[in-house]
Design a protein around this motif. Structure first.
Motif, PDB file in Angstrom:
ATOM      1  N   THR A   7      35.000  20.556  42.156  1.00 19.23           N
ATOM      2  CA  THR A   7      35.913  21.188  43.100  1.00 19.23           C
ATOM      3  C   THR A   7      36.082  22.650  42.731  1.00 19.23           C
ATOM      4  N   THR A   8      36.695  23.383  43.613  1.00 22.32           N
ATOM      5  CA  THR A   8      36.944  24.798  43.360  1.00 22.32           C
ATOM      6  C   THR A   8      38.241  24.960  42.596  1.00 22.32           C
ATOM      7  N   SER A   9      38.283  25.972  41.735  1.00 25.17           N
ATOM      8  CA  SER A   9      39.479  26.236  40.943  1.00 25.17           C
ATOM      9  C   SER A   9      40.492  27.021  41.764  1.00 25.17           C
ATOM     10  N   ALA A  10      41.730  26.950  41.323  1.00 24.34           N
ATOM     11  CA  ALA A  10      42.779  27.749  41.936  1.00 24.34           C
ATOM     12  C   ALA A  10      42.530  29.226  41.642  1.00 24.34           C
ATOM     13  N   PRO A  11      43.021  30.116  42.499  1.00 21.81           N
ATOM     14  CA  PRO A  11      42.806  31.552  42.261  1.00 21.81           C
ATOM     15  C   PRO A  11      43.347  31.983  40.906  1.00 21.81           C
ATOM     16  N   ALA A  12      42.571  32.834  40.239  1.00 25.29           N
ATOM     17  CA  ALA A  12      42.992  33.312  38.921  1.00 25.29           C
ATOM     18  C   ALA A  12      44.160  34.278  39.075  1.00 25.29           C
ATOM     19  N   GLU A  13      45.119  34.161  38.185  1.00 25.57           N
ATOM     20  CA  GLU A  13      46.269  35.062  38.157  1.00 25.57           C
ATOM     21  C   GLU A  13      46.327  35.749  36.794  1.00 25.57           C
ATOM     22  N   PRO A  14      46.569  37.071  36.742  1.00 26.83           N
ATOM     23  CA  PRO A  14      46.734  37.937  37.907  1.00 26.83           C
ATOM     24  C   PRO A  14      45.423  38.186  38.641  1.00 26.83           C
ATOM     25  N   SER A  15      45.510  38.514  39.901  1.00 28.24           N
ATOM     26  CA  SER A  15      44.310  38.755  40.694  1.00 28.24           C
ATOM     27  C   SER A  15      43.648  40.055  40.268  1.00 28.24           C
ATOM     28  N   ARG A 421      46.782  44.185  27.457  1.00 25.39           N
ATOM     29  CA  ARG A 421      45.946  45.163  26.753  1.00 25.39           C
ATOM     30  C   ARG A 421      44.487  44.689  26.701  1.00 25.39           C
ATOM     31  N   HIS A 422      44.266  43.414  26.447  1.00 24.01           N
ATOM     32  CA  HIS A 422      42.895  42.874  26.383  1.00 24.01           C
ATOM     33  C   HIS A 422      42.178  43.097  27.715  1.00 24.01           C
ATOM     34  N   LEU A 423      42.863  42.815  28.817  1.00 23.94           N
ATOM     35  CA  LEU A 423      42.242  42.995  30.126  1.00 23.94           C
ATOM     36  C   LEU A 423      41.954  44.467  30.392  1.00 23.94           C
ATOM     37  N   LEU A 424      42.916  45.331  30.083  1.00 26.30           N
ATOM     38  CA  LEU A 424      42.699  46.762  30.302  1.00 26.30           C
ATOM     39  C   LEU A 424      41.549  47.296  29.455  1.00 26.30           C
ATOM     40  N   ALA A 425      41.510  46.864  28.190  1.00 21.96           N
ATOM     41  CA  ALA A 425      40.485  47.368  27.275  1.00 21.96           C
ATOM     42  C   ALA A 425      39.083  47.013  27.746  1.00 21.96           C
ATOM     43  N   HIS A 426      38.921  45.826  28.309  1.00 21.70           N
ATOM     44  CA  HIS A 426      37.582  45.372  28.695  1.00 21.70           C
ATOM     45  C   HIS A 426      37.207  45.784  30.116  1.00 21.70           C
ATOM     46  N   LEU A 427      38.196  45.910  30.994  1.00 16.47           N
ATOM     47  CA  LEU A 427      37.880  46.196  32.387  1.00 16.47           C
ATOM     48  C   LEU A 427      37.916  47.685  32.713  1.00 16.47           C
ATOM     49  N   PHE A 428      38.717  48.467  31.989  1.00 10.54           N
ATOM     50  CA  PHE A 428      38.893  49.879  32.344  1.00 10.54           C
ATOM     51  C   PHE A 428      38.460  50.839  31.244  1.00 10.54           C
ATOM     52  N   TRP A 429      38.781  50.519  29.995  1.00 13.90           N
ATOM     53  CA  TRP A 429      38.538  51.484  28.921  1.00 13.90           C
ATOM     54  C   TRP A 429      37.728  50.860  27.788  1.00 13.90           C
ATOM     55  N   PRO A 430      36.511  50.397  28.088  1.00 12.71           N
ATOM     56  CA  PRO A 430      35.676  49.852  27.013  1.00 12.71           C
ATOM     57  C   PRO A 430      35.144  50.962  26.122  1.00 12.71           C
TER      58      PRO A 430
END
Length: 464
Positions: A7-15, A421-430
């Motif tokens: 089945t499909t998973s629920a939408p990831a949060e935060p989007s 911080r983990h999300l920002l570091a990997h998605l915006f400022w690697p």
């Protein structure tokens, strides 16, 4: 064994859309700093510095921050902390305003007692040399022993919504204040004189008061509770407090048997009965409620029992001989449970210090007095930004499964500063991946290390 679910998973949060606004939010925070910078180039360096603090680079020192900012040399970042013209005190005030707006937003419901709370604590920063401002043999909370370190005094703001650090002061030992050559080498202003840690704490409380920050309670450990001047100051300002005191603190209390004047350790053994203890939770920990046994006795104030001054004693459940003592000044008819809640708020500054050290609070490589304040202030601002993102994000809720084949939403905790911080570091400022830049920095480091070693050996040869 895992259940098979095609089945499909629920939408990831935060989007991804929500995460995409976070980098813009940092720029908005950065825009608030504009009045405190003389030149736009220096303010741009401050933004790059904040982004590097929020990245995953191994150490937040000038070299690695400059490399993360895609700069060819570290001199711009080093100048940001030393000679560049900007007002770190003004940035500190913007930090405090940001935290207040985040934790007590306009139009929100007034916090129930004991919130809001100011929490005071200190933290040590181990150092190898003797030239950094204020460094010397002193107790270091990070290691639990006396060693060569700097010590900062910090102030955290705690409400029912969350908590963050809002102020900082560098403690200068008395021998530093009397040593003119060392002061000049570390660029300590002539106007700076020796102040004890409680005096630095009072200074920060006064700044919060002058900024009209809502305050109900002030909480601190024994370094500050043992200072009668600080206690008198807080009472004069009308702030309730719960300050830890050492077992040797002498007070006069009213017991059922009469007035007892003694040290608090003796009072705990002589003045309390089994029925005087109550089991209460100080706060919610990662493993559940922080439960202790608590008791209180009225403290004689100006020769009488005024119903506001108390000695509160905490007893550990695992080891009944492990006691902690607090002098409390509270509004009339304050229940013990509210006092215990205020005491429990002290754990939040430990969490704040741990989180900011993960951002590089103690990883600076500056020796100057101003450099310390500038680095620490920018790290505290980065942490306040993370806290604001966490509180703006919607709380995770289970997604109702309208389709019986839909995969149920997994249980989630709320976003934490570490996760943001983990999300920002990997998605915006690697970290940079350009081969030419990485090779240039490798050459710069090796050249610098060669000459540093050369001059070190030459100095040793001259001495020998």
């Amino acid at each position: 064994m895992k259940h098979h679910q095609d089945t499909t998973s629920a939408p990831a949060e935060p989007s991804l859309g929500a995460i995409g606004t976070w980098a813009l939010s940092l720029r908005q925070v950065h825009q608030r700093l504009a009045p405190h910078f003389a030149r736009p180039e220096v303010r741009q360096h401050a933004l790059l510095y904040l982004q590097a603090i929020l990245s995953d680079i191994p150490r937040k020192n000038g070299w690695q921050i400059a490399e993360h900012a895609r700069q060819a040399r570290p001199y711009g970042m080093q100048r940001l902390l030393s000679r560049a013209v900007w007002d770190e005190a003004g940035v500190r005030d913007e930090l405090r305003t940001l935290v207040c707006q985040t934790l007590s937003p306009p139009g929100s419901a007034v916090d129930e007692p004991p919130f809001p709370i100011l929490v005071l604590d200190e933290s040590g920063f181990p150092k190898r040399g003797r030239h950094s401002a204020g460094v010397g043999p002193q107790y270091c909370g990070a290691t639990g022993q006396v060693e060569n370190c700097q010590v900062g005094v910090f102030l955290s703001y705690v409400t029912a919504r969350g908590h963050a650090l809002i102020d900082r002061e560098l403690y200068l030992p008395e021998d530093w204040c009397c040593d003119l050559p060392r002061r000049q080498a570390a660029h300590i202003p002539e106007t700076v004189s020796f102040q004890t840690k409680p005096e630095l704490a009072q200074l920060m409380v006064q700044r919060a008061q002058a900024a009209h920050l809502p305050i109900r309670w002030v909480v601190a450990d024994t370094v500050y509770g043992h200072c009668p001047d600080l206690r008198v100051f807080l009472q004069e300002q009308g702030y309730a407090y719960a300050l830890a005191v050492p077992s040797t603190e002498v007070v006069c209390v009213q017991t059922r048997a009469g007035i007892l004047l003694s040290d608090v350790a003796s009072i705990a053994h002589q003045g309390l009965r089994a029925r005087d203890w109550q089991r209460l939770s100080a706060s919610q920990g990662t493993k559940g409620e922080r439960l202790f046994d608590w008791a209180r006795l009225p403290v004689m104030h100006a020769g009488t029992v005024d119903g506001r001054n108390f000695l509160v004693i905490r007893r550990c459940l695992d080891d009944p001989d492990e006691l902690a003592y607090y002098l409390v000044y509270a509004p009339l008819d304050t229940p013990l449970s509210i006092i215990v809640q205020s005491i429990g708020a002290r754990w939040h500054i430990e969490e704040d210090l741990q989180a900011t050290k993960a951002l590089g609070l103690d990883q600076y490589e500056v020796r100057s007095y101003r450099g310390w304040y500038r680095h620490i202030t920018l790290v505290l601002l980065a942490y306040a930004f993370l806290v604001s993102i966490c509180l703006q994000a919607p709380r995770p809720l289970p997604v109702p499964a309208e389709d019986p084949r839909a995969k149920p939403s997994p249980p989630l905790i709320a976003l934490t500063p570490c996760e943001v911080r983990h999300l920002l570091a990997h998605l915006f400022w690697p970290a940079p991946t350009a081969a030419l830049l990485i090779c240039q920095w490798s050459r710069f480091r090796r050249t610098h290390q060669y000459w540093a070693g050369y001059y070190h050996r030459r100095r040793r040869a001259k001495v020998g």
